[in-house]
Scaffold this motif. Structure first.
Motif, short mmCIF file in Angstrom:
data_model
loop_
_atom_site.label_atom_id
_atom_site.label_comp_id
_atom_site.label_asym_id
_atom_site.label_seq_id
_atom_site.Cartn_x
_atom_site.Cartn_y
_atom_site.Cartn_z
N ASP A 1 0.89 -1.15 0.13
CA ASP A 1 -0.04 0.20 -0.09
C ASP A 1 1.02 1.19 0.21
OD1 ASP A 1 -1.79 2.05 0.47
OD2 ASP A 1 -3.01 0.50 1.71
N LEU A 2 0.80 1.97 -1.08
CA LEU A 2 1.80 2.92 -1.14
C LEU A 2 1.03 4.33 -0.74
CD1 LEU A 2 3.51 2.05 -4.77
CD2 LEU A 2 4.14 1.52 -2.45
N VAL A 3 1.83 5.12 0.11
CA VAL A 3 1.34 6.33 0.64
C VAL A 3 2.51 7.49 0.39
CG1 VAL A 3 0.15 5.26 2.29
CG2 VAL A 3 2.45 5.75 2.99
N ARG A 4 1.92 8.69 0.22
CA ARG A 4 2.69 10.02 0.06
C ARG A 4 3.26 10.17 1.44
NH1 ARG A 4 0.84 14.38 -3.70
NH2 ARG A 4 3.05 14.71 -3.56
N ASN A 5 2.36 9.87 2.46
CA ASN A 5 2.65 10.35 3.93
C ASN A 5 2.23 9.15 4.56
OD1 ASN A 5 1.90 11.37 6.54
ND2 ASN A 5 2.42 13.21 5.54
N ARG A 6 2.98 8.76 5.68
CA ARG A 6 2.78 7.62 6.70
C ARG A 6 1.76 7.97 7.47
NH1 ARG A 6 8.10 3.49 7.31
NH2 ARG A 6 8.09 3.36 5.09
N GLU A 7 1.68 9.12 7.86
CA GLU A 7 0.60 9.82 8.95
C GLU A 7 -0.58 9.92 8.52
OE1 GLU A 7 0.96 10.37 12.37
OE2 GLU A 7 3.05 9.31 11.80
N THR A 8 -1.02 10.63 7.25
CA THR A 8 -2.07 10.93 6.71
C THR A 8 -2.55 9.70 5.73
OG1 THR A 8 -1.16 11.63 4.68
CG2 THR A 8 -1.61 13.40 6.12
N ARG A 9 -1.60 8.75 5.52
CA ARG A 9 -1.77 7.87 4.40
C ARG A 9 -2.53 8.00 3.12
NH1 ARG A 9 -3.46 3.11 9.04
NH2 ARG A 9 -1.52 3.66 10.24
N GLU A 10 -2.06 9.19 2.79
CA GLU A 10 -2.70 9.79 1.38
C GLU A 10 -2.08 8.70 0.21
OE1 GLU A 10 -1.66 13.20 -1.69
OE2 GLU A 10 -1.27 13.65 0.54
N PRO A 11 -3.01 8.19 -0.41
CA PRO A 11 -2.48 7.17 -1.24
C PRO A 11 -1.54 7.68 -2.41
CG PRO A 11 -5.04 7.07 -1.34
CD PRO A 11 -4.27 8.40 -0.55
N ALA A 12 -0.61 7.20 -2.86
CA ALA A 12 0.49 7.54 -3.63
C ALA A 12 0.14 6.86 -5.23
CB ALA A 12 1.88 7.01 -3.44
N THR A 13 -0.97 7.28 -5.49
CA THR A 13 -1.71 6.73 -6.70
C THR A 13 -0.70 6.82 -8.19
OG1 THR A 13 -3.83 7.08 -6.20
CG2 THR A 13 -3.59 6.52 -8.19
N ALA A 14 -0.26 7.99 -8.32
CA ALA A 14 0.65 8.32 -9.38
C ALA A 14 1.95 7.45 -9.28
CB ALA A 14 1.07 9.75 -9.80
#
Ligand code: PLP
Length: 1017
Positions: free
Chosen positions: A947-960
């Protein structure tokens, strides 16, 4: 000019002050690294950025004037290029003479700042990026075409025409082999470039597209683009092609395949700015000379200032590149560059080909193939004649297969094709490496004639014996002869004959003339011919590239066009009628175009560059060029691609009987016995169908027969199949693009995702909390007198490789059953041992469903699926309406299903999934420590999700980023895919024969990609 900075550098504070006073810009100043001048990056409050250049006191005004003029000229002639723009001072001057704090007089000027990273710091340098760099510089050359300035007439050590200066400095280069290497390129400059200098096109060139001056930018997940070039301080009047050669010299730094990198730059450049044939021929020596100048310059300056890191900044990569460049044969490079510029790679090719077409050639064999029937073999990567099992390519098996073909066809000669991609070349000399996905040599450059050993061979044309050799290592040419020929217009060319008898070599001598039609060789037997089925390999060669006995008969697909030009089709000599050759398979791009015409446009296709896969073996897939891809994506070929036991079971049964399912047959009963033995009580009644969708559809009918209600509870983001009902119960579809929303009888419960859902890992009673939502829906329905069917995957895959928290399914099932409902487990993705710890997904949750649905891996990609239920539900379903699926559970499907179960058991694949899965997870956990993007790693056995994230706190998905990574993996020979509602989960579901080295290959490749710029959070 003195080559030293002024004693006291300008401070950032003073620079900011100068910017304010002279240019009216309020900005913070940051000093930039530089050799002589004081340069500062300015950042103004409004975000705009500039470079303030405070020139060395010894700088001449003319030097700055020239740079200003070049940039202003390019702003009009090549306005689309992102280049620094000159910003005028408050008084409208483009450069200002001023006195600074230390009392020295300085020229000060201001440029706009180009945002991005230098090429040297940017990763990766794809061929596309290098080609774009070439295009950028081609446009720059066009833009500079009419420009002149007195300041450009300079004596500069970087001027490509002056490379000879390093001759007196070679002595600074240590050790000797390196000095000799630099000398070699100096020598090449002297012989190939210097005599041509006077006649070469000249113009003002920027002349400094080195990897620290090229600026590159990219957004997350996007392809990189050239964001400009900086530092016009080396602009000079020189040879035009040096613009390209300089850029190329730096573009090949750090590249394994220096020629591919260079060719990309050349192709881009030529697309924008035409080069003459003479200029193209000089690219190779000019690139070598530039690198030689760079390393000699570094050696000299190091001797003056041993501790100056700036001097030696690119020395090590330059030496490495020079060594690699030396391994590229100069004429081969120029053929590649000619092709990249749209010219025929080899100028004499047309003359030789027309000579061959018009000269009367003698038949090489007694059987003249112009008239004699022959059978043309398919030895290509996707050959059904060979099949996927590599053992079929071994000499004994291949000989037997060819003998069979000859017997069947009644022909005396079997022909192996020119320009055919083959996987026959497994030996090290063909480029096989530890990494099975590395490109190997696969493209056959000759024609093979498979005949009896001892068959005499005649010279097709008069010639002279040029090479006699015995390349005796396994799978090489064995004894070979090369004849030299000359066309009527004096062009030399060669014909090569490989896999001969040793006696052939004894009977000939170098320089011996051979007449047309003369028997000069005999076909060798397997013990002497390199270990091949007896045949002669015939190849035409236009330029031996000074390679002597080592001229390749097989080429890398990425260099196909050049090698084909070097070795044109030997059928020019043999003249086998075209109709004897089967229609060649279409290349990927042709297939793509036809697929677009003929198949529905909603049919999806993977990757930005789709793959044409023609062979599968174990955990590897192969495209039509023979490139291997490690398959970490496909869960359908459970026991490995083209498993021989599965294939044999299908073939044998298909050759005996396949029919509809209305008759008694042993296979279906045996298969039902084997399947139910693997399932707990009371799951004992089987129904066989052909696809996961058909199975889920049937399972829903059964459940409804039992509940008497239409209502179905499903989970968020679920996918269960492509039929009407299944689209209605798949939020992934009905809530996705083109979907028409939720039907009233469909109820969606939150997915028990303890990473992204409302209740997260670390909390207590997670399973119960998520299941309570199912309970609420059940209760609402119960109050209305309705009973629910609960349909869920046991580990949801499309939703993002989710592992339910403990107790979730047990609790959900409890709620459903308490109200008289039915629980269906969709095991289409995870069943049959994939999870390692358990054979079935529901076992992981400690439940037994009322109905379980199997698909995908059950038949190892053969259409088979099953619904297994309890006697009670089967009874409720048997309401008088007949159940009939024409092919469901037919004798062939069941033979396949049985073979799959046998292989899983005999090869201990569940145990392997556990062992390799644990090993893989441990390696991934290590990567997670250094890559922020790897937010969550989850799964079991060989069912894993990243599960790829831009930020581990917010868990914003790193879709691109996920999409970028999957495409980069594909470029490097690894097939993976993304899923999850945000398409940010990389799903890993390889065939269960996946091994630890495969996991290592995935992890090291992923590690490298995660370090790339476009993969940053
Ligand atoms: C969980 C699940 N169920 C059912 C199906 C449908 O199977 P098929 O494509 O064989 O009809 C799929 C297909 O992706 C699936 O992932």
């Amino acid at each position: 000019m003195r080559e030293a900075p002024v004693a006291k550098p300008i401070t950032e504070f003073e620079a900011a002050e100068i910017a304010r006073q002279l240019f009216g810009i309020e900005a913070a100043a940051h000093a930039l690294a530089g050799e002589y001048d004081d340069n500062f990056r300015l950042r103004a409050a409004d975000g705009s950025e500039f470079v303030l250049k405070i020139m060395h006191p010894d700088r001449e005004r003319r030097f700055v004037e020239m740079q200003r003029a070049v940039l202003q000229h390019l702003a009009t002639t090549a306005g689309e290029l992102p280049l620094p723009r000159v910003v005028p001072s408050l008084r409208g001057e483009s450069c200002v003479q001023t006195k600074v704090g230390d009392g020295s007089g300085r020229i000060v000027w201001l440029l706009t700042y180009l945002r991005g990273k230098t090429l040297a710091e940017f990763q990766p340098h794809t061929l596309e990026l290098l080609e774009e760099l070439g295009r950028f510089l081609g446009k720059l050359s066009s833009g500079l075409a009419g420009f002149s300035h007195p300041g450009a007439q300079r004596e500069l050590k970087w001027d490509a025409s002056r490379a000879m200066w390093i001759r007196d400095y070679l002595r600074y280069v240590e050790p000797l082999p390196r000095r000799m290497l630099a000398q070699r390129f100096l020598g090449l400059f002297e012989t190939d470039v210097a005599p041509k200098l006077a006649g070469l096109r000249k113009s003002v060139v920027y002349g400094d597209a080195n990897d620290y001056n090229v600026v590159v930018a990219c957004s997350p997940g996007e392809a990189a683009r050239v964001a400009g070039v900086i530092d016009f301080g080396d602009t000079h009047y020189g040879i035009t092609v040096s613009e390209l050669a300089t850029a190329t010299a730096y573009a090949i730094l750090g590249k394994k395949d220096v020629l591919a990198a260079a060719t990309a730059v050349v192709a881009g450049y030529c697309a924008e700015f035409s080069l003459t044939e003479d200029e193209i021929a000089l690219i190779y020596p000019l690139v070598g000379a530039r690198l030689a100048v760079s390393v000699v310059n570094s050696a000299h300056r190091k001797s003056l200032k041993p501790d100056d890191a700036y001097v030696t900044v690119s020395e090590a990569p330059a030496w490495e590149a020079l060594e690699r460049w030396a391994r590229v044969f100069p004429r081969f490079a120029s053929y590649a560059f000619r092709a990249a510029c749209g010219l025929a790679p080899i100028a004499k090719a047309a003359a030789v080909e027309s000579y061959l077409a018009k000269s009367g050639v003698a038949s090489i064999l007694e059987a003249d193939l112009r008239t004699e029937p022959c059978v043309v073999l398919d030895l290509s990567v996707g050959s059904a004649f060979l099949g996927a099992d590599p053992s079929s390519s071994e000499a004994a098996q291949l000989s037997a297969a060819i003998a069979g073909e000859l017997k069947r066809s009644g022909a005396r000669v079997a022909v192996g094709r020119y320009d055919e991609a083959r996987l026959l070349y497994s030996a090290l000399q063909f480029g096989a490496s530890k990494n099975p996905t590395d490109e190997r040599r696969t493209i056959h450059l000759g024609i093979d004639l498979f005949v009896e050993p001892g068959t005499p061979l005649r010279a097709p044309l008069a010639g002279v014996v040029h090479i006699l050799a015995n390349n005796a290592i396994p799978l090489d040419y064995g004894p070979l002869v090369v004849l030299k020929h000359v066309t009527d217009t004096g062009e030399e060319f060669f014909t090569l004959y490989g896999h001969l008898t040793e006696n052939t070599l004894h009977a000939l001598s170098i320089g011996q003339p051979v007449t047309r039609g003369q028997v000069f060789a005999h076909v060798g037997a397997v013990h002497e011919n390199g270990g091949w089925p007896p045949h002669v390999h015939i190849q035409v060669i236009l330029d031996l590239l000074d390679r002597g006995v080592d001229f390749p008969g097989v080429a890398r697909a990425s260099e196909r066009a050049i090698w084909k030009a070097l070795s044109p089709d030997p059928n020019l000599l043999l003249q086998i009628p075209a109709e004897r050759f089967p229609k060649p398979s279409r290349a990927g791009d042709q297939l793509r175009a036809r697929r677009k015409d003929l198949l529905g446009s909603s049919l999806s296709i993977s990757y930005a560059k789709p793959l044409n896969i023609v062979r599968g073996w174990k955990q590897f897939l192969y495209d039509e060029t023979g490139r291997a891809y490690l398959d970490v994506y496909n869960n359908v070929p459970l026991v490995g691609h083209s498993h021989p036991r599965v294939a044999e079971a299908a073939q044998k049964q298909l050759s005996l009987l396949n029919t509809n399912t209305r008759y008694l047959h042993e296979n279906v009963v045996r298969y039902a016995e084997r399947l139910t033995e693997l399932l707990p009580d009371p799951l004992k009644v089987c129904h066989f169908v052909n696809s996961g969708s058909e199975a889920n559809e049937l399972a829903i009918r059964m459940a409804r027969a039992k509940t008497g209600s239409d209502d179905i509870i499903v989970l968020e983001h679920a996918y269960h199949g492509h039929t009407n009902t299944l689209i209605d119960v798949s939020p992934y579809k009905f809530d996705g693009p083109g979907g028409s929303g939720r039907k009233p009888w469909v109820h969606v419960a939150p997915i028990a995702d303890d990473y992204r859902g409302p209740y997260r890992r670390g909390e207590k009673n997670l399973g119960e909390k998520y299941a309570a939502h199912v309970g609420e829906i059940v209760e609402t329905l119960r109050k209305q007198g309705r009973r629910a069917t609960y349909l869920a995957e046991t580990l949801p895959s499309v939703a993002g490789q989710i592992v339910f928290p403990p107790n979730y399914l047990a609790e959900a099932y409890r709620h459903v059953r308490a109200a008289g409902g039915v629980c269906i487990a969709d095991e289409v993705q995870v069943g049959f041992g994939r999870l390692g710890t358990h054979f079935w997904g529901f076992e992981m949750q400690g439940v037994v469903p009322d109905i379980v649905v199997f698909g995908k891996p059950i038949g190892n990609a053969f259409p088979l699926a099953a619904v297994v239920t309890t006697p009670e539900i089967a009874e409720a379903f048997a309401n008088g309406m007949e159940f009939f699926s024409t092919f469901g559970g037919n004798p062939v499907s069941c033979a396949v299903g049985l073979a799959v179960l046998d292989v899983v058991r005999d090869e201990k694949l569940q145990e392997n999934a556990k062992k390799v899965g644990d090993y893989w997870l441990a390696g991934l956990a290590e990567l997670q420590k250094s890559h922020e993007l790897l937010g969550d790693i989850r799964g079991s056995g060989l069912f894993l999700g990243l599960d790829l994230v831009r930020n581990r706190e917010t868990r914003e998905p790193a879709t691109a980023q996920a999409s970028y990574i999957v495409n980069q993996l594909r470029q490097r020979g690894i097939l993976a895919g993304t899923d999850g509602p945000h398409h940010n989960v990389i799903k890993l579901r390889p065939p269960l024969i996946f091994a630890e080295p495969d996991a290592d290959l995935f992890n090291t490749t992923l590690d490298a990609i995660l370090a790339e710029d476009a993969a940053q959070p």
